[in-house]
Write a protein that holds these residues in place. Structure first.
Motif, PDB file in Angstrom:
ATOM      1  N   ARG A  72      40.559  15.988  -2.048  1.00 20.10           N
ATOM      2  CA  ARG A  72      41.951  16.164  -1.614  1.00 20.10           C
ATOM      3  C   ARG A  72      42.132  17.365  -0.683  1.00 20.10           C
ATOM      4  N   GLN A  73      41.152  18.241  -0.625  1.00 22.07           N
ATOM      5  CA  GLN A  73      41.226  19.412   0.251  1.00 22.07           C
ATOM      6  C   GLN A  73      41.054  18.991   1.708  1.00 22.07           C
ATOM      7  N   ARG A  74      41.563  19.821   2.600  1.00 20.34           N
ATOM      8  CA  ARG A  74      41.290  19.586   4.017  1.00 20.34           C
ATOM      9  C   ARG A  74      39.790  19.802   4.233  1.00 20.34           C
ATOM     10  N   PRO A  75      39.203  19.089   5.181  1.00 23.58           N
ATOM     11  CA  PRO A  75      37.747  19.173   5.353  1.00 23.58           C
ATOM     12  C   PRO A  75      37.217  20.604   5.490  1.00 23.58           C
ATOM     13  N   TRP A  76      37.948  21.460   6.167  1.00 26.59           N
ATOM     14  CA  TRP A  76      37.458  22.829   6.375  1.00 26.59           C
ATOM     15  C   TRP A  76      37.619  23.706   5.125  1.00 26.59           C
ATOM     16  N   ASN A  77      38.323  23.219   4.103  1.00 25.24           N
ATOM     17  CA  ASN A  77      38.494  23.990   2.864  1.00 25.24           C
ATOM     18  C   ASN A  77      37.581  23.514   1.733  1.00 25.24           C
ATOM     19  N   ARG A  78      36.924  22.388   1.904  1.00 26.56           N
ATOM     20  CA  ARG A  78      36.159  21.791   0.799  1.00 26.56           C
ATOM     21  C   ARG A  78      35.013  22.674   0.322  1.00 26.56           C
ATOM     22  N   SER A  79      34.257  23.237   1.249  1.00 21.86           N
ATOM     23  CA  SER A  79      33.122  24.073   0.850  1.00 21.86           C
ATOM     24  C   SER A  79      33.588  25.296   0.072  1.00 21.86           C
ATOM     25  N   LEU A  80      34.669  25.906   0.494  1.00 23.75           N
ATOM     26  CA  LEU A  80      35.197  27.075  -0.205  1.00 23.75           C
ATOM     27  C   LEU A  80      35.714  26.693  -1.587  1.00 23.75           C
ATOM     28  N   ALA A  81      36.388  25.558  -1.684  1.00 29.55           N
ATOM     29  CA  ALA A  81      36.879  25.096  -2.983  1.00 29.55           C
ATOM     30  C   ALA A  81      35.712  24.851  -3.939  1.00 29.55           C
ATOM     31  N   GLN A  82      34.643  24.228  -3.442  1.00 27.34           N
ATOM     32  CA  GLN A  82      33.473  23.985  -4.279  1.00 27.34           C
ATOM     33  C   GLN A  82      32.833  25.304  -4.699  1.00 27.34           C
ATOM     34  N   LEU A  83      32.712  26.241  -3.780  1.00 26.29           N
ATOM     35  CA  LEU A  83      32.128  27.542  -4.091  1.00 26.29           C
ATOM     36  C   LEU A  83      32.958  28.276  -5.148  1.00 26.29           C
ATOM     37  N   ASN A  84      34.273  28.256  -4.995  1.00 28.00           N
ATOM     38  CA  ASN A  84      35.147  28.922  -5.968  1.00 28.00           C
ATOM     39  C   ASN A  84      35.047  28.279  -7.346  1.00 28.00           C
ATOM     40  N   ASP A  85      35.013  26.953  -7.384  1.00 27.87           N
ATOM     41  CA  ASP A  85      34.900  26.262  -8.676  1.00 27.87           C
ATOM     42  C   ASP A  85      33.558  26.573  -9.335  1.00 27.87           C
ATOM     43  N   LYS A  86      32.513  26.605  -8.540  1.00 22.73           N
ATOM     44  CA  LYS A  86      31.193  26.930  -9.075  1.00 22.73           C
ATOM     45  C   LYS A  86      31.182  28.358  -9.618  1.00 22.73           C
ATOM     46  N   GLN A  87      31.787  29.282  -8.897  1.00 21.38           N
ATOM     47  CA  GLN A  87      31.830  30.673  -9.354  1.00 21.38           C
ATOM     48  C   GLN A  87      32.642  30.791 -10.648  1.00 21.38           C
ATOM     49  N   MET A  88      33.717  30.036 -10.763  1.00 22.48           N
ATOM     50  CA  MET A  88      34.501  30.062 -12.002  1.00 22.48           C
ATOM     51  C   MET A  88      33.679  29.546 -13.179  1.00 22.48           C
ATOM     52  N   ILE A  89      32.917  28.492 -12.957  1.00 21.11           N
ATOM     53  CA  ILE A  89      32.082  27.946 -14.029  1.00 21.11           C
ATOM     54  C   ILE A  89      31.025  28.962 -14.438  1.00 21.11           C
ATOM     55  N   VAL A  90      30.337  29.524 -13.462  1.00 28.06           N
ATOM     56  CA  VAL A  90      29.236  30.444 -13.748  1.00 28.06           C
ATOM     57  C   VAL A  90      29.723  31.747 -14.379  1.00 28.06           C
ATOM     58  N   CYS A  91      30.774  32.323 -13.832  1.00 28.84           N
ATOM     59  CA  CYS A  91      31.204  33.672 -14.235  1.00 28.84           C
ATOM     60  C   CYS A  91      32.158  33.697 -15.413  1.00 28.84           C
ATOM     61  N   PHE A  92      32.915  32.644 -15.615  1.00 30.60           N
ATOM     62  CA  PHE A  92      33.916  32.659 -16.672  1.00 30.60           C
ATOM     63  C   PHE A  92      33.730  31.536 -17.689  1.00 30.60           C
ATOM     64  N   LEU A  93      33.732  30.284 -17.233  1.00 32.09           N
ATOM     65  CA  LEU A  93      33.740  29.164 -18.172  1.00 32.09           C
ATOM     66  C   LEU A  93      32.453  29.062 -18.988  1.00 32.09           C
ATOM     67  N   ASN A  94      31.301  29.011 -18.335  1.00 32.48           N
ATOM     68  CA  ASN A  94      30.063  28.844 -19.100  1.00 32.48           C
ATOM     69  C   ASN A  94      29.817  29.978 -20.093  1.00 32.48           C
ATOM     70  N   PRO A  95      30.051  31.244 -19.738  1.00 29.20           N
ATOM     71  CA  PRO A  95      29.878  32.288 -20.758  1.00 29.20           C
ATOM     72  C   PRO A  95      30.797  32.089 -21.968  1.00 29.20           C
ATOM     73  N   VAL A  96      32.028  31.635 -21.722  1.00 27.70           N
ATOM     74  CA  VAL A  96      32.952  31.361 -22.831  1.00 27.70           C
ATOM     75  C   VAL A  96      32.407  30.231 -23.696  1.00 27.70           C
ATOM     76  N   LEU A  97      31.953  29.164 -23.056  1.00 30.92           N
ATOM     77  CA  LEU A  97      31.437  28.018 -23.802  1.00 30.92           C
ATOM     78  C   LEU A  97      30.165  28.380 -24.564  1.00 30.92           C
ATOM     79  N   MET A  98      29.319  29.204 -23.973  1.00 34.72           N
ATOM     80  CA  MET A  98      28.050  29.574 -24.606  1.00 34.72           C
ATOM     81  C   MET A  98      28.244  30.424 -25.863  1.00 34.72           C
ATOM     82  N   GLU A  99      29.364  31.133 -25.949  1.00 34.50           N
ATOM     83  CA  GLU A  99      29.645  31.967 -27.126  1.00 34.50           C
ATOM     84  C   GLU A  99      29.962  31.151 -28.367  1.00 34.50           C
ATOM     85  N   ASP A 100      30.453  29.943 -28.168  1.00 33.30           N
ATOM     86  CA  ASP A 100      30.912  29.107 -29.268  1.00 33.30           C
ATOM     87  C   ASP A 100      29.894  27.991 -29.519  1.00 33.30           C
TER      88      ASP A 100
END
Length: 153
Positions: A72-100
């Motif tokens: 749904r992103q504009r073509p020039w925003n897709r790579s940044l959106a993917q990078l941001n989502d990946k960073q959220m998973i790596v830096c925040f979500l996965n550490p939270v999930l790994m604790e439980d």
């Protein structure tokens, strides 16, 4: 996927701007604790609702939702959106999930599913403590030659 609010779970990844802005040596601890308090109960509830076979299905639903969001992103925003989502998973979500222990299988299935779909963009998981140790101490923006090191792989 019985009674799981997928939109709320996707928001934990896709609404990352305020969290990523706080991904600094000074702010990460507080941001991580707030993120965990806000989203850990949602993921725990989703993991408990699904039973033992659900982590893979839930990971696939989340990855499908992320891919749809990028489309749904504009073509020039897709790579940044993917990078941001990946960073959220790596830096925040996965550490939270790994604790439980209830959510840890979801963290692994999410990582495996991501690597299967986007092998060139695969990532590795780390606990929050290891991420915390990765910040380099600085003075006036200059990295200091001591501290912040992590001799483990």
């Amino acid at each position: 996927m019985s009674e799981v609010n997928v939109e709320a779970l996707l928001a934990a990844i896709q609404d990352g701007k305020p969290w990523l802005a706080r991904f600094t040596g000074k702010e990460y601890d507080k941001a991580y604790q707030e993120y965990r308090a806000r989203y850990a109960p949602l993921f725990r509830e989703a993991a408990l609702a699904g039973g033992e076979e659900e982590p893979e299905a839930l990971a696939e639903v989340l990855l499908d939702g992320l891919a749809e969001g990028w489309a749904r992103q504009r073509p020039w925003n897709r790579s940044l959106a993917q990078l941001n989502d990946k960073q959220m998973i790596v830096c925040f979500l996965n550490p939270v999930l790994m604790e439980d222990p209830v959510c840890a299988p979801l963290a692994e299935k999410l990582r495996e599913g991501w690597a299967a779909r986007w092998p060139k963009e695969a990532y590795r998981s780390a606990p929050a403590e290891k991420i915390r140790r990765g910040f380099r101490p600085t003075f006036l923006g200059i990295a200091l030659p001591f501290g912040g090191g992590d001799d483990e792989e």
